[in-house]
Design an enzyme around this catalytic site. Structure first.
Site, PDB file in Angstrom:
ATOM      1  N   PHE A 141       0.864  -1.190   0.000  1.00 15.57           N
ATOM      2  CA  PHE A 141       0.000   0.000   0.000  1.00 15.57           C
ATOM      3  C   PHE A 141       0.893   1.230   0.000  1.00 15.57           C
ATOM      4  O   PHE A 141       1.776   1.356   0.851  1.00 15.57           O
ATOM      5  CB  PHE A 141      -0.920   0.045   1.223  1.00 15.57           C
ATOM      6  N   ASP A 227       9.448   2.594   1.390  1.00 21.02           N
ATOM      7  CA  ASP A 227       8.296   3.338   1.894  1.00 21.02           C
ATOM      8  C   ASP A 227       8.203   3.064   3.389  1.00 21.02           C
ATOM      9  O   ASP A 227       7.731   2.004   3.822  1.00 21.02           O
ATOM     10  CB  ASP A 227       7.021   2.874   1.163  1.00 21.02           C
ATOM     11  N   LYS A 256       2.997   9.974   8.423  1.00 21.36           N
ATOM     12  CA  LYS A 256       2.387   9.448   9.653  1.00 21.36           C
ATOM     13  C   LYS A 256       3.076   9.949  10.933  1.00 21.36           C
ATOM     14  O   LYS A 256       2.893  11.088  11.328  1.00 21.36           O
ATOM     15  CB  LYS A 256       2.341   7.926   9.597  1.00 21.36           C
TER      16      LYS A 256
END
Ligand SMILES: Cc1ncc(COP(=O)(O)O)c(C=O)c1O
Length: 408
Positions: A141, A227, A256
């Site tokens: 993702f 990532d 995040k």
């Protein structure tokens, strides 16, 4: 549910685009690892805003640092430098392999910028414009923009949005032979991979996978992008998830936890690969963001990095994460056939369940514990780093009670 909460949910039904599938809960305030809804009911927060609020809610030192910055300067654009952006980049570089940082506002934006960097690096710096294929992994993702859904290895996120960004080749996560074959075609631009697939179900790759990818990308002239949007900033017990593997990427994306709850994203890279996004003399600005690197978000990132260090929170992630891991393994032994396995690292953990994970989450919520789903069937624990042992006990006990009710 009382009147205030149900009134707000009815209003939301009228005024919000219905893209989300929210749980019937309107949250109003938080403290540490706990949050309260508008009716004053308390919940233990094992989601932390989906692995974001690493310092917990309303951390006093974080609040003080942000309040100070709010009183000074919040936005100047990148027409000018600002002190917080420069210092935040310096701090990230101190903690990582990186030599240069580009700031943006989210994980998708960070990955989008990393893809642009890789394409332009190959075309302009390496003189290999034919190298355009992005290799990504099945189950991954990487975000919701058109380019980042295109490189997300879960078809459900791509459906209905074509034509997509291409060319993209997907290989099975953890399969080094498949990676080797895809990398040796002569058209590989970049290999994009999460150190642990988070949204895919908290999947830890086999030992040595990232190191082998590093070697293959170096040999083939492919840009290696990690990532670390979900695994970065201490979530797995080290500053960055790849540090367990003793190798570094060419490019790392962050978001995040970096802002502790204030939106920020970042691309961390080296001098050599950073040239992929650098303006050429007399040329146009190749990439930019109005809000990227604004003083408020960068003050938040600086505060997050300082507070993790000052309060020894990486050690806390490791000790709390070990304890959570042990308790989840014990839960799996206690509920055979329902809880299938425990997985993860640090404070990014999950339990795979048989049956309906959404029902498990709803039962836990009704018992006062907030959890989220990762992948098709994993109940994810991604609590704030300030979590206490008694919170872990509460969270695991409630999950056990939800599983024991049966009927899933
Ligand atoms: C690994 C990873 N990359 C990218 C993203 C996208 O981040 P954002 O929602 O901030 O765009 C996420 C979000 O869950 C993620 O887990």
């Amino acid at each position: 549910m009382t009147a205030r909460q149900s009134e707000l949910i009815a209003l939301a039904d009228r005024v919000l685009v219905k893209n989300y599938r929210q749980q019937p809960l309107v949250l109003e305030r938080g403290r540490g690892a706990e949050v309260w809804d508008v009716d004053g009911r308390r919940y233990l927060d094992m989601t932390a805003g989906i692995a974001v609020c690493c310092l917990g809610h309303a951390h006093p030192a974080f609040t003080a640092r942000l309040t100070e910055q709010l009183g000074k300067l919040t936005q100047v654009s990148n027409l000018y430098f600002n002190d917080q952006q420069i210092r935040a980049a310096e701090a990230l570089i101190e903690h990582s392999f990186a030599e240069r940082i580009f700031f943006c506002n989210s994980g998708a934006e960070a990955n989008e910028a990393a893809l642009k960097l890789a394409r332009r690096y190959q075309a302009v710096i390496a003189g290999a414009p034919e190298r355009t294929t992005i290799i990504a992994t099945e189950g991954s993702f990487h975000g919701r923009s058109i380019a980042t859904v295109s490189v997300t290895g879960q078809p459900k996120y791509r459906e209905g949005f074509g034509p997509l960004f291409e060319p993209v080749t997907f290989v099975p996560f953890g399969d080094i032979a498949a990676a080797r074959a895809a990398l040796q075609t002569g058209t590989a631009c970049a290999f994009l991979v999460e150190p642990i697939q988070a949204e895919g179900g908290i999947v830890v790759p086999p030992p040595g996978y990232l190191a082998q990818l590093r070697a293959l990308c170096t040999d083939t002239g492919t840009v290696l992008i990690f990532d670390e949007v979900q695994t970065g900033i201490g979530r797995t017990g080290r500053w960055f998830g790849h540090q367990y593997d003793g190798v570094s990427p060419d490019v790392m994306t962050l978001a995040k936890g970096l802002g502790g709850g204030i939106p920020i994203g970042a691309v961390a890279t080296t001098d050599v690969f950073g040239a992929g996004l650098a303006a050429q003399p007399g040329g146009a600005v190749p990439h930019a963001s109005t809000f990227g690197g604004n003083p408020l978000a960068c003050a938040a990132a600086r505060a997050v990095l300082d507070i993790i260090e000052d309060e020894g929170l990486l050690e806390r992630v490791n000790s709390a994460g070990d304890y959570l891991g042990q308790r989840l393994s014990a839960l799996v032994r206690k509920h055979p056939g329902v809880a299938l396995d425990a997985r993860g690292r640090g404070l990014l953990r999950g339990v795979r369940v048989a049956g309906a994970p959404a029902t498990v989450i709803a039962r836990c919520r009704d018992k006062g514990v907030l959890l989220s789903i990762a992948g098709p069937d994993v109940i994810r624990f991604a609590p704030p780093f300030v979590i206490e042992r008694h919170h872990i006990d509460e969270g695991v006990d409630v999950l056990g009670a939800a599983l024991a009710e049966g009927g899933l």
